[in-house]
Each structure stands twice: as C-alpha cells, then as structure tokens.
Scaffold this motif. Structure first.
Motif, PDB file in Angstrom:
ATOM      1  N   THR A 224       1.966   1.279  -0.143  1.00 17.53           N
ATOM      2  CA  THR A 224       1.042   0.485   0.656  1.00 17.53           C
ATOM      3  C   THR A 224      -0.104   1.397   1.100  1.00 17.53           C
ATOM      4  O   THR A 224      -0.017   2.635   0.992  1.00 17.53           O
ATOM      5  CB  THR A 224       1.738  -0.097   1.891  1.00 17.53           C
ATOM      6  OG1 THR A 224       2.135   0.995   2.742  1.00 17.53           O
ATOM      7  CG2 THR A 224       2.965  -0.914   1.495  1.00 17.53           C
ATOM      8  N   LYS A 225      -1.166   0.814   1.623  1.00 14.84           N
ATOM      9  CA  LYS A 225      -2.276   1.614   2.126  1.00 14.84           C
ATOM     10  C   LYS A 225      -1.813   2.544   3.250  1.00 14.84           C
ATOM     11  O   LYS A 225      -2.262   3.694   3.340  1.00 14.84           O
ATOM     12  CB  LYS A 225      -3.392   0.707   2.635  1.00 14.84           C
ATOM     13  CG  LYS A 225      -4.076  -0.108   1.552  1.00 14.84           C
ATOM     14  CD  LYS A 225      -5.151  -1.003   2.152  1.00 14.84           C
ATOM     15  CE  LYS A 225      -5.831  -1.848   1.097  1.00 14.84           C
ATOM     16  NZ  LYS A 225      -6.863  -2.753   1.668  1.00 14.84           N
ATOM     17  N   GLU A 226      -0.912   2.044   4.077  1.00 13.11           N
ATOM     18  CA  GLU A 226      -0.400   2.861   5.183  1.00 13.11           C
ATOM     19  C   GLU A 226       0.433   4.019   4.663  1.00 13.11           C
ATOM     20  O   GLU A 226       0.315   5.152   5.151  1.00 13.11           O
ATOM     21  CB  GLU A 226       0.432   1.980   6.119  1.00 13.11           C
ATOM     22  CG  GLU A 226      -0.355   0.896   6.856  1.00 13.11           C
ATOM     23  CD  GLU A 226      -0.758  -0.275   5.976  1.00 13.11           C
ATOM     24  OE1 GLU A 226      -1.678  -1.013   6.371  1.00 13.11           O
ATOM     25  OE2 GLU A 226      -0.125  -0.456   4.895  1.00 13.11           O
ATOM     26  N   GLN A 227       1.253   3.773   3.662  1.00 10.24           N
ATOM     27  CA  GLN A 227       2.072   4.840   3.075  1.00 10.24           C
ATOM     28  C   GLN A 227       1.203   5.880   2.385  1.00 10.24           C
ATOM     29  O   GLN A 227       1.462   7.084   2.479  1.00 10.24           O
ATOM     30  CB  GLN A 227       3.076   4.248   2.090  1.00 10.24           C
ATOM     31  CG  GLN A 227       4.177   3.435   2.732  1.00 10.24           C
ATOM     32  CD  GLN A 227       5.016   2.690   1.702  1.00 10.24           C
ATOM     33  OE1 GLN A 227       4.513   2.241   0.666  1.00 10.24           O
ATOM     34  NE2 GLN A 227       6.302   2.553   1.980  1.00 10.24           N
ATOM     35  N   ALA A 229      -1.845   6.683   3.136  1.00 13.92           N
ATOM     36  CA  ALA A 229      -2.550   7.463   4.164  1.00 13.92           C
ATOM     37  C   ALA A 229      -1.675   8.582   4.719  1.00 13.92           C
ATOM     38  O   ALA A 229      -2.190   9.610   5.173  1.00 13.92           O
ATOM     39  CB  ALA A 229      -3.001   6.538   5.295  1.00 13.92           C
ATOM     40  N   GLU A 230      -0.364   8.401   4.675  1.00 13.64           N
ATOM     41  CA  GLU A 230       0.557   9.410   5.194  1.00 13.64           C
ATOM     42  C   GLU A 230       1.075  10.355   4.122  1.00 13.64           C
ATOM     43  O   GLU A 230       1.747  11.345   4.436  1.00 13.64           O
ATOM     44  CB  GLU A 230       1.746   8.717   5.868  1.00 13.64           C
ATOM     45  CG  GLU A 230       1.352   7.886   7.091  1.00 13.64           C
ATOM     46  CD  GLU A 230       2.532   7.177   7.708  1.00 13.64           C
ATOM     47  OE1 GLU A 230       3.651   7.293   7.151  1.00 13.64           O
ATOM     48  OE2 GLU A 230       2.351   6.495   8.742  1.00 13.64           O
TER      49      GLU A 230
END
Length: 337
Positions: A224-227, A229-230
């Motif tokens: 995902t975009k959140e994953q 980013a991390e």
C-alpha cells in the motif's frame, strides 16, 4: 497520479543527463547497435564501472527447476523433459542503471528476473524477464533512439524536447515509461514477462511460438502507499532473504502461445490474455548466494544461447544478448585495471 508517476519515473534519468555532456551519435560512427545501446544507457544513467548498464542493483539466489509433465509436448529442450530437474541461478533486480537506487524509487521499476538453467551437459540456457508485459519499442534500434532522446532531454532542453518528439510517434514508449507500476511486497510476489518470442520444437518436429512468463506461487502482492512510505531503501533484498530463510520460494514458469496474426518480432505489442498458456514447470529458490555482489558481477545472461528444441523468433533477442556481452566485458575490463 499518473502525471506524478510520469515525472517521477523520468526524473532520475533526466537529472543525470542534464549534468553530463550532450550525448550524440555521429552519423559516420560505425559502432555496432549493441555497443550503441550500452553507450546510450550510460548516457541516461551514467557510465558504469563494475556494474551493469541497466538493472544494476540486484541479488543472486540458487535453486532448482522441475519441469511439468506437459513441457516435453512443446519442446525437446533437455530441461523440459519429464524428471529432468536441473539447478538454477536466479537474479532479481531493480530497473535503473544505478547500483544504489532505493527500492522505493519509482525508477526501480520494472523489476527484473533472470534465470540461468544449468543443463546436464554442462551448458546453460538463460531467461530474462521484467515485471511489465511489453517493451517500450518494437526494435532495438528504436530503443536506442528512445534512450538518446531521453539523454538529450534535460531540464534545460528546448521545447518540445527530443523525448517529447519521440513520444509523438511512439505512444507505446510513453505508456511504458508513465504507466503506474505498483511496488511489490517482494521480488517473488511479482509476475514477470519475457517480452520476446521464441520457437519451441518438440521431439516430433512440431513447432510453437511462445513468450515466457513467471508467476509468483502465492499470487501477486503489492505494498500500500502507507507501507511503501515506511519501507527501507533495500527492503526487497531484505524481504527475499527472509522469505527464502523461511522455506523454499516457488514460482511457476509458463509460456503464452501465439495465434495467427500475433506479433512475433514486436515485443512492444503484448499478446491478448485470451491466448492459451501452458505451465513449463516450477522454479524453487532455496538459497541466497553468500557473496551475491561478486556473483552478480560475474554472471552473464545470454538469451540467445539456447539448447536444441528452442530457437529465437524475435531478432531483438540476439541484439540484446550482444549488448549484455558488451556491458559484461566493460565492467570486467575496468575491474582488471
């Protein structure tokens, strides 16, 4: 989203090009096309010393290939015969010719997967794929021209830039560079496509034109975009090391079978998904090479070195293989100095 992606996937190459002297081929230059391709890649990504001109960042693993019961019906190649399990060397990679590119950078896509089948007679048969179903151009010469246009289109280039002009007559190249390419969970969670065509011939003499594809055993998985980013800059190598450490990683090798009218010598045109596919077997990866950096520098994949039962059907294969050899010779010549 697509506009942002387009700018992102071109930004690295354009930045390098803007900082370098203008690159142009003199009309009288008698260099071979494979050499021109490597020079053009160097113009885009910077001249490499001990790394590949493209797909410079990667990791090497080991495993085995076990053919399916149906594979021999298509080809008499030794590794496709029943019971002919053979060792394989696998290299996963990021796209750009930049060895330190972060895995999270859009320029790291499409990812690459190359497989070297170690045949019983001591020879090898190689397979080179990437995680996008298609190639930006129909011919190797057009790909060189695309790279030259990219290298000449720095931020200060007058409008319309050489790249913009190229896109006007090559819309498939624009789609290839700007299409959204989701970041994978890992190297082994992506489908990979062999965009060039081969002719398979079985023991009866029956021939079939095919294109390879490799499918992840557990299905495709993306961040995902959140994953994303991390994720760290080397998360793909870290993920495949952990995955292999937890047990063998399996990927299914298939071929897509051409029908009359399908483009055989134009890898920019993907064949329809409605085409019949056959499973050739399973690649099982169970070990990371303990000295992956040295191993990948020593590896050379040549798709035109094929055993009886497999022939190249797309002339681009021979040119690509020669270009890989040019890149290989240059990085080893530098290392020897």
């Amino acid at each position: 989203m697509r506009a942002k992606q387009a700018l992102s996937i071109l930004s690295l190459a354009l930045t390098v090009a803007a900082a370098a002297p203008a690159f142009a081929q003199d009309a009288a230059d008698q260099k071979s096309l494979p050499t021109e391709l490597i020079d053009a890649l160097n113009a885009v990504f910077g001249k490499q010393t001990d790394n590949r001109a493209v797909h410079a960042k990667g990791i090497v693993l080991e495993g085995k290939f076990t053919p399916s019961a149906e594979a021999a019906a298509l080809s008499k190649a030794p590794h496709l015969q029943a019971g002919a399990t053979v060792p394989v060397t696998v290299r996963f990679s990021d796209f750009a010719g930049v060895p330190a590119i972060p895995d999270t950078d859009p320029n790291a896509s499409p990812r690459g997967m190359a497989v070297k089948f170690h045949l019983p007679d001591g020879s090898n048969s190689d397979l080179v794929m990437h995680s996008y179903n298609g190639f930006p151009t129909a011919t190797a010469a057009e790909f060189r021209d695309l790279l030259l246009a990219l290298a000449a289109s720095g931020k200060d280039a007058p409008k319309p830039t050489p790249l913009e002009k190229f896109f006007e007559t090559h819309p498939i190249a624009k789609t290839f560079l700007t299409a959204e390419k989701p970041a994978p969970v890992g190297f082994a969670t992506l489908p990979y496509f062999g965009v060039n065509s081969f002719k398979f011939t079985n023991a009866k003499g029956d021939s079939t034109v095919v294109r390879y594809r490799m499918l992840p055993g557990g299905g495709a998985e993306y961040l995902t975009k959140e994953q994303l980013a991390e994720a760290g800059p080397n998360y793909l190598a870290e993920e495949i090391r952990k995955r292999v450490g937890d047990g063998p990683v399996r990927m299914k090798l298939q071929v897509q079978i051409a029908e009359p009218g399908d483009k055989i010598d134009d890898p920019s045109i993907a064949w329809p998904d409605s085409r019949k596919t056959m499973e050739l077997g399973v690649v099982e990866i169970d070990k990371v090479d303990p000295d992956s950096d040295a191993a990948q520098r020593a590896l050379l994949f040549l798709e035109n070195a094929v055993p009886a039962g497999i022939e190249t059907a797309d002339p681009m294969i021979d040119i690509r293989s020669q270009a890989y050899a040019v890149s290989f010779a240059r990085r080893h010549a530098t290392a020897a100095q």
